[in-house]
Design a protein around this motif. Sequence first.
Motif, PDB file in Angstrom:
ATOM      1  N   GLY A 181       0.802  -1.217   0.000  1.00  0.00           N
ATOM      2  CA  GLY A 181       0.000   0.000   0.000  1.00  0.00           C
ATOM      3  C   GLY A 181       0.838   1.270   0.000  1.00  0.00           C
ATOM      4  N   VAL A 182       2.059   1.183   0.539  1.00  0.00           N
ATOM      5  CA  VAL A 182       2.938   2.365   0.539  1.00  0.00           C
ATOM      6  C   VAL A 182       3.235   2.787  -0.880  1.00  0.00           C
ATOM      7  CG1 VAL A 182       4.981   3.327   1.593  1.00  0.00           C
ATOM      8  CG2 VAL A 182       4.084   1.163   2.409  1.00  0.00           C
ATOM      9  N   TYR A 183       3.357   1.801  -1.770  1.00  0.00           N
ATOM     10  CA  TYR A 183       3.724   2.122  -3.155  1.00  0.00           C
ATOM     11  C   TYR A 183       2.685   3.031  -3.788  1.00  0.00           C
ATOM     12  CZ  TYR A 183       7.607  -1.084  -3.191  1.00  0.00           C
ATOM     13  OH  TYR A 183       8.798  -1.664  -2.933  1.00  0.00           O
ATOM     14  N   ALA A 184       1.422   2.789  -3.462  1.00  0.00           N
ATOM     15  CA  ALA A 184       0.377   3.638  -4.033  1.00  0.00           C
ATOM     16  C   ALA A 184       0.649   5.091  -3.687  1.00  0.00           C
ATOM     17  CB  ALA A 184      -0.978   3.214  -3.502  1.00  0.00           C
ATOM     18  N   ILE A 185       0.947   5.339  -2.414  1.00  0.00           N
ATOM     19  CA  ILE A 185       1.144   6.714  -1.961  1.00  0.00           C
ATOM     20  C   ILE A 185       2.444   7.278  -2.531  1.00  0.00           C
ATOM     21  CG2 ILE A 185       1.521   8.124   0.072  1.00  0.00           C
ATOM     22  CD1 ILE A 185      -0.363   6.265   1.543  1.00  0.00           C
ATOM     23  N   THR A 186       3.484   6.455  -2.542  1.00  0.00           N
ATOM     24  CA  THR A 186       4.765   6.935  -3.070  1.00  0.00           C
ATOM     25  C   THR A 186       4.646   7.215  -4.572  1.00  0.00           C
ATOM     26  OG1 THR A 186       5.674   5.357  -1.506  1.00  0.00           O
ATOM     27  CG2 THR A 186       7.222   6.532  -2.877  1.00  0.00           C
ATOM     28  N   PHE A 187       3.999   6.310  -5.293  1.00  0.00           N
ATOM     29  CA  PHE A 187       3.754   6.527  -6.732  1.00  0.00           C
ATOM     30  C   PHE A 187       3.026   7.841  -6.940  1.00  0.00           C
ATOM     31  CE2 PHE A 187       3.612   1.820  -8.273  1.00  0.00           C
ATOM     32  CZ  PHE A 187       4.990   1.810  -8.261  1.00  0.00           C
ATOM     33  N   ALA A 188       1.956   8.010  -6.178  1.00  0.00           N
ATOM     34  CA  ALA A 188       1.141   9.212  -6.336  1.00  0.00           C
ATOM     35  C   ALA A 188       1.971  10.444  -6.066  1.00  0.00           C
ATOM     36  CB  ALA A 188      -0.057   9.157  -5.397  1.00  0.00           C
ATOM     37  N   GLY A 189       2.769  10.383  -5.000  1.00  0.00           N
ATOM     38  CA  GLY A 189       3.574  11.538  -4.633  1.00  0.00           C
ATOM     39  C   GLY A 189       4.617  11.850  -5.683  1.00  0.00           C
ATOM     40  N   TRP A 190       5.251  10.814  -6.204  1.00  0.00           N
ATOM     41  CA  TRP A 190       6.341  11.035  -7.136  1.00  0.00           C
ATOM     42  C   TRP A 190       5.829  11.433  -8.518  1.00  0.00           C
ATOM     43  CZ3 TRP A 190       7.666   8.185 -11.575  1.00  0.00           C
ATOM     44  CH2 TRP A 190       8.854   8.608 -12.165  1.00  0.00           C
ATOM     45  N   SER A 191       4.760  10.772  -8.977  1.00  0.00           N
ATOM     46  CA  SER A 191       4.340  10.964 -10.363  1.00  0.00           C
ATOM     47  C   SER A 191       3.573  12.268 -10.573  1.00  0.00           C
ATOM     48  CB  SER A 191       3.469   9.793 -10.811  1.00  0.00           C
ATOM     49  OG  SER A 191       2.261   9.823 -10.109  1.00  0.00           O
ATOM     50  N   SER A 192       3.126  12.911  -9.493  1.00  0.00           N
ATOM     51  CA  SER A 192       2.318  14.119  -9.667  1.00  0.00           C
ATOM     52  C   SER A 192       3.132  15.292 -10.187  1.00  0.00           C
ATOM     53  CB  SER A 192       1.671  14.519  -8.348  1.00  0.00           C
ATOM     54  OG  SER A 192       0.704  13.589  -7.991  1.00  0.00           O
ATOM     55  N   GLY A 193       4.456  15.269  -9.994  1.00  0.00           N
ATOM     56  CA  GLY A 193       5.286  16.386 -10.424  1.00  0.00           C
ATOM     57  C   GLY A 193       5.017  17.631  -9.620  1.00  0.00           C
ATOM     58  N   SER A 194       4.727  17.457  -8.333  1.00  0.00           N
ATOM     59  CA  SER A 194       4.478  18.600  -7.464  1.00  0.00           C
ATOM     60  C   SER A 194       5.261  18.411  -6.174  1.00  0.00           C
ATOM     61  CB  SER A 194       2.986  18.704  -7.179  1.00  0.00           C
ATOM     62  OG  SER A 194       2.754  19.126  -5.868  1.00  0.00           O
ATOM     63  N   LYS A 195       5.786  19.536  -5.653  1.00  0.00           N
ATOM     64  CA  LYS A 195       6.624  19.435  -4.452  1.00  0.00           C
ATOM     65  C   LYS A 195       5.851  18.849  -3.292  1.00  0.00           C
ATOM     66  CE  LYS A 195       8.407  23.645  -5.894  1.00  0.00           C
ATOM     67  NZ  LYS A 195       7.938  24.988  -5.761  1.00  0.00           N
ATOM     68  N   TYR A 196       4.638  19.356  -3.118  1.00  0.00           N
ATOM     69  CA  TYR A 196       3.874  18.937  -1.950  1.00  0.00           C
ATOM     70  C   TYR A 196       3.582  17.446  -1.997  1.00  0.00           C
ATOM     71  CZ  TYR A 196       3.177  23.869  -1.148  1.00  0.00           C
ATOM     72  OH  TYR A 196       3.365  25.172  -0.912  1.00  0.00           O
ATOM     73  N   SER A 197       3.216  16.979  -3.179  1.00  0.00           N
ATOM     74  CA  SER A 197       2.917  15.551  -3.312  1.00  0.00           C
ATOM     75  C   SER A 197       4.151  14.730  -3.013  1.00  0.00           C
ATOM     76  CB  SER A 197       2.443  15.252  -4.726  1.00  0.00           C
ATOM     77  OG  SER A 197       1.324  16.011  -5.018  1.00  0.00           O
ATOM     78  N   LEU A 198       5.300  15.185  -3.526  1.00  0.00           N
ATOM     79  CA  LEU A 198       6.535  14.437  -3.315  1.00  0.00           C
ATOM     80  C   LEU A 198       6.858  14.359  -1.827  1.00  0.00           C
ATOM     81  CD1 LEU A 198       8.730  12.980  -4.761  1.00  0.00           C
ATOM     82  CD2 LEU A 198      10.037  15.076  -4.858  1.00  0.00           C
ATOM     83  N   LEU A 199       6.707  15.502  -1.140  1.00  0.00           N
ATOM     84  CA  LEU A 199       6.964  15.506   0.303  1.00  0.00           C
ATOM     85  C   LEU A 199       6.047  14.512   1.009  1.00  0.00           C
ATOM     86  CD1 LEU A 199       7.505  19.248   1.154  1.00  0.00           C
ATOM     87  CD2 LEU A 199       9.079  17.376   1.551  1.00  0.00           C
ATOM     88  N   GLY A 200       4.781  14.508   0.587  1.00  0.00           N
ATOM     89  CA  GLY A 200       3.841  13.568   1.182  1.00  0.00           C
ATOM     90  C   GLY A 200       4.276  12.142   0.961  1.00  0.00           C
ATOM     91  N   GLY A 201       4.710  11.841  -0.268  1.00  0.00           N
ATOM     92  CA  GLY A 201       5.132  10.487  -0.584  1.00  0.00           C
ATOM     93  C   GLY A 201       6.336  10.059   0.244  1.00  0.00           C
ATOM     94  N   ILE A 202       7.319  10.987   0.381  1.00  0.00           N
ATOM     95  CA  ILE A 202       8.515  10.664   1.162  1.00  0.00           C
ATOM     96  C   ILE A 202       8.151  10.410   2.613  1.00  0.00           C
ATOM     97  CG2 ILE A 202      10.653  11.632   2.061  1.00  0.00           C
ATOM     98  CD1 ILE A 202      10.905  13.121  -0.597  1.00  0.00           C
ATOM     99  N   ARG A 203       7.302  11.281   3.147  1.00  0.00           N
ATOM    100  CA  ARG A 203       6.888  11.120   4.534  1.00  0.00           C
ATOM    101  C   ARG A 203       6.212   9.777   4.733  1.00  0.00           C
ATOM    102  NH1 ARG A 203       4.042  16.418   6.927  1.00  0.00           N
ATOM    103  NH2 ARG A 203       5.837  17.764   6.989  1.00  0.00           N
ATOM    104  N   SER A 204       5.371   9.440   3.772  1.00  0.00           N
ATOM    105  CA  SER A 204       4.641   8.183   3.888  1.00  0.00           C
ATOM    106  C   SER A 204       5.597   7.008   3.963  1.00  0.00           C
ATOM    107  CB  SER A 204       3.709   8.050   2.699  1.00  0.00           C
ATOM    108  OG  SER A 204       3.493   6.720   2.405  1.00  0.00           O
ATOM    109  N   SER A 205       6.609   7.001   3.063  1.00  0.00           N
ATOM    110  CA  SER A 205       7.501   5.827   3.083  1.00  0.00           C
ATOM    111  C   SER A 205       8.308   5.791   4.370  1.00  0.00           C
ATOM    112  CB  SER A 205       8.404   5.816   1.854  1.00  0.00           C
ATOM    113  OG  SER A 205       8.799   7.100   1.504  1.00  0.00           O
ATOM    114  N   ALA A 206       8.775   6.949   4.854  1.00  0.00           N
ATOM    115  CA  ALA A 206       9.535   6.965   6.102  1.00  0.00           C
ATOM    116  C   ALA A 206       8.666   6.471   7.252  1.00  0.00           C
ATOM    117  CB  ALA A 206      10.028   8.378   6.387  1.00  0.00           C
TER     118      ALA A 206
END
Lengths: 342, 164
Positions: free
Chosen positions: A131-156
């Motif tokens: 399930g983490v992959y869903a969030i990390t994918f979403a965060g990374w693929s959106s091309g937005s800083k906020y999403s990326l931060l969210g994705g990184i936080r989620s995996s950590a």
Amino acid sequence: MSLIEILIITLIKILIILTLTLLTVSYLVYFERKISAWAQNRLGPNRVGWEGILQPFADVFKLLLKEDIVPNKANKVIHSLAPMVALFVAFTTYAVIPIGPNVQIFGYDISLVVADINIGILYVLALTSLGVYAITFAGWSSGSKYSLLGGIRSSAQMISYEISMGFSIAGVLLLSESLRPIAIVESQAGWMWNAVVQPIGFITFFVSAFAETNRLPFDLPEAEPELVGGFHTEYSSMKFAGFFLAEYANMIIASALITTLYLGGWQIPYIEKLGLADWLVTVFQVGSFFIKVGMLLFFFIWIRWSIPRFRYDQLMNIGWKVMFPLSLINLVWVAVLIMIFN
Amino acid sequence: MAEKKRLKDLSIWQKIYIPEIFKGLALTFKNMLKPKFTMEYPEEKFIPPASYRGRPVLVQEENGEERCVACGLCSRVCPALAIEVQAAETEREKERYPERFEINMIRCIFCGFCEEVCPEEAIVMSKDYELAFTNRQEAIYGKDKLLVPVSQLQDRIEFLRNYK
């Protein structure tokens, strides 16, 4: 039973579980809004249908009619893959959660679980970490800083909480000596619920479950005030609804897992001494499973509207310095118990 | 500068954190059972107190005439330039009356200056807060919409006499 019969029975079970979860998810959203309103001395949605009972359907239709926006900088394939992964993971996990004991219908011996596999808990752990992959994918693929931060936080967050979660489950497995969910439930006969036998493990698992489902107080991947919604900032329409559904489906899984692992699953202590008819006992037991899950879900929502969000470093501190040692202590405690009583 | 004191000496129960969580949970649960503050608007309407400044209206006497003598003070004082008065002569005791009296409700800022400056107590703020228009023409309120019988405005007039 022939192959065809097994196939048909399994299909019926899948259908029932799927409709049940979808309905529960939609009404969970409704109750989330209602309970939040009550906690804040408001009324909550009460316009669509009696007391707003049709609100979830209105929400779904609204989301269906919305425009699906994909940002220019997004990686289109992964951007649309992410909510699918989230939903897939959320719904497939139900397959191994038993909602009642075996029942006899029309001469068939049917277990009230879609797939009675003997590595059920391992399967759940594998899927929830997916399930983490869903969030990390979403965060990374959106091309937005906020999403990326969210994705990184989620995996950590997931890394730090999956460990204490795993160790708390290990305590349960020591007692049940099996990874089969049904066996785990049966090992908690009477008042030997794992929540009573190993309270520390119960608490660590409970807290980890909050972190796993991204619920407040651990909803750092979303963190509306700082990250504008985190990983789903760039999602709209049904893709957003996918994440939304997955979050609530995950909540139900977490509650069902806690019930199965720690609260004795479908069992009601000493119900066999009342001398009720067999079918009545089964009905009560299935009912007790749903009541337990329902109360846990209420608790999830209740916590959300009571406790503020943790800071990022506080979250890591609790994960590694408190939850991890506590789950180890619990493991030792269970081992000592087994040493003494066996 | 006075030294800032921080609450650092938490008791052991506060440090464990879990009892405090349950305190918080108890508080929210208590609130769930309390009566609700929500007013279900279209069915149940808020009736403002006399001090409320709603839509400005012209006072209409019992005999159907307006009190306004078209002195133009309200128009003059209006900071948003929302009021337009066109005076005319009449045979009545007061000799002057507004031939045209228009308030542009898009401009009005509900400051109440017009009411304060009026020497005749002829323009007052009502309790009406339901103002919605679908176009700009509709937003300009003429005498037909502005005149309100004095009996409906007694509340506000009394308030003004006490506090103005």
